[in-house]
Design an enzyme around this catalytic site. Structure first.
Site, PDB file in Angstrom:
ATOM      1  N   ASP A  23       0.962  -1.231  -0.026  1.00 33.13           N
ATOM      2  CA  ASP A  23      -0.145  -0.067   0.074  1.00 33.13           C
ATOM      3  C   ASP A  23       0.866   1.354   0.073  1.00 33.13           C
ATOM      4  O   ASP A  23       2.127   1.236   0.253  1.00 33.13           O
ATOM      5  CB  ASP A  23      -0.873  -0.187   1.219  1.00 33.13           C
ATOM      6  CG  ASP A  23      -2.000   0.827   1.050  1.00 33.13           C
ATOM      7  OD1 ASP A  23      -2.314   1.782  -0.135  1.00 33.13           O
ATOM      8  OD2 ASP A  23      -2.932   0.990   2.098  1.00 33.13           O
ATOM      9  N   ASP A  25      -0.475   4.911   1.252  1.00 35.99           N
ATOM     10  CA  ASP A  25      -0.766   5.882   2.408  1.00 35.99           C
ATOM     11  C   ASP A  25      -0.983   4.946   3.701  1.00 35.99           C
ATOM     12  O   ASP A  25      -1.479   3.853   3.745  1.00 35.99           O
ATOM     13  CB  ASP A  25      -2.369   6.458   2.410  1.00 35.99           C
ATOM     14  CG  ASP A  25      -2.238   7.159   0.974  1.00 35.99           C
ATOM     15  OD1 ASP A  25      -1.287   7.918   0.747  1.00 35.99           O
ATOM     16  OD2 ASP A  25      -3.286   7.435   0.193  1.00 35.99           O
ATOM     17  N   ASP A 194      -2.440  -2.039   5.512  1.00 35.17           N
ATOM     18  CA  ASP A 194      -2.852  -1.502   6.836  1.00 35.17           C
ATOM     19  C   ASP A 194      -4.309  -1.444   6.915  1.00 35.17           C
ATOM     20  O   ASP A 194      -4.862  -1.651   7.858  1.00 35.17           O
ATOM     21  CB  ASP A 194      -2.078  -0.174   7.031  1.00 35.17           C
ATOM     22  CG  ASP A 194      -2.799   0.952   6.064  1.00 35.17           C
ATOM     23  OD1 ASP A 194      -3.917   1.402   6.077  1.00 35.17           O
ATOM     24  OD2 ASP A 194      -2.145   1.230   4.946  1.00 35.17           O
TER      25      ASP A 194
END
Length: 252
Positions: A23, A25, A194
C-alpha cells in the site's frame, strides 16, 4: 500431445520470482493528501459534511472531486500540494525496505487507494520510482488552472471489503495473470498493508506467502478477530525495521 509439449515449454521457460505488494498511504508514508490538506487549511474553510466524508471514506471519488474543487477555490496550488506530499518522510525505514527488496531482485508493485500524481511525485522525489515495477491507483491530474481531477481506478460491486473504485485482490490477480503471460510467475508474495481494503487481497494469499499488517490499523484488528483460518504467515509491524528483521530471519 502438442498442447502437453507446449505446456512443458512454458513451465520450463517461466521465471520464478518474489512479488512484493505494498500500500502507499499509512504504509510507506503516514498520511494521505486529504489528511495533509485538512491539517493545513483553516477548519472553518472546509464544509463540515465534506470534511467528515473524506476522513471516513476518502476513496469515494465523487466526494473526493468536490473536496479538491474546494481546495482549488481556496487557492491551494498544484506546487503546494506536491510539496506537501514530497516533504512527508517515509514511515521509519520504509524507504530502506523498498531498497532491500529491490536489491533482492523482487518485483515490487504498489496497489493503493491513493492518487497517481501524488504516489509518482513522492517516489520520484525520494529517488525510489525505478524500484517499483507497477503502480495501481486512482488516476489523477492537474488541469491548466491547477484544479486536480480524479477518477476511480475501476468500478466494482462484487467485493464488500473494498470501495467501489478499487478491489486490490482483483488488481493483484490481474497482475499475476499478466506476468504469467510474460513468462514470469511468483513462488512467494510479500504483502504489506494497513487498511480494510487490504483484507480482500490478504485472504487470497497462500501458505508460502508473507502478510505484514500494520499494528494499530484496521487490517491488523480485522485479522485478530477473524474466525476462519488464513493461509499466509502473518507478521505484524510498526516500522520498517520490523519488516527488515523478519525478512532477514526468513532468509529472503
Amino acid at each position: 500431445m502438442f498442447k502437453f509439449i507446449l505446456w512443458l515449454i512454458l513451465i520450463q521457460s517461466t521465471v520464478q520470482k518474489t512479488l512484493v505488494v505494498m500500500d502507499f498511504d499509512h504504509t510507506i508514508v503516514e498520511k494521505n493528501i486529504i489528511q495533509l490538506l485538512t491539517d493545513m487549511l483553516p477548519k472553518d474553510k472546509l464544509p463540515v459534511e465534506t470534511k467528515e466524508s473524506f476522513l471516513k471514506t476518502f476513496s469515494f471519488i465523487p466526494h473526493t472531486q468536490l473536496f479538491f474543487k474546494k481546495v482549488h477555490e481556496l487557492k491551494v496550488t498544484e506546487q503546494k500540494m506536491l510539496q506537501l506530499i514530497e516533504n512527508q518522510p517515509p514511515i521509519d525505514e520504509m524507504d530502506k525496505v523498498l531498497r532491500i527488496l529491490h536489491h533482492q531482485n523482487c518485483d515490487i508493485v504498489i496497489i493503493s487507494n491513493s492518487y497517481s500524481v501524488f504516489v509518482e511525485s513522492w517516489l520520484r522525489f525520494r529517488s525510489l520510482r525505478h524500484m517499483v515495477n507497477r503502480i495501481f491507483t486512482n488516476p489523477a491530474w492537474f488541469d491548466s488552472t491547477g484544479l486536480l481531477h480524479v477518477k476511480g481506478y475501476h468500478f466494482q460491486s462484487k467485493c464488500r471489503l473494498s470501495p467501489s473504485n478499487l478491489c486490490k485482490r482483483s488488481v493483484m490477480e490481474f497482475f499475476l495473470k499478466y506476468q504469467r503471460f510474460q513468462g514470469i510467475s511468483y513462488n512467494k508474495i510479500i504483502y504489506i498493508g494497513d487498511g480494510k481494503n487490504d483484507m480482500c487481497a490478504a485472504l487470497s494469499l497462500k501458505e508460502n506467502d508473507l502478510l505484514f499488517p500494520r499494528v494499530g490499523f484496521l487490517l491488523h484488528s480485522m485479522l485478530s478477530n477473524i474466525t476462519r483460518r488464513i493461509k499466509p504467515k502473518i507478521f505484524p509491524w510498526t516500522n520498517g525495521s520490523n519488516i527488515i528483521n523478519i525478512l532477514q530471519t526468513n532468509k529472503l
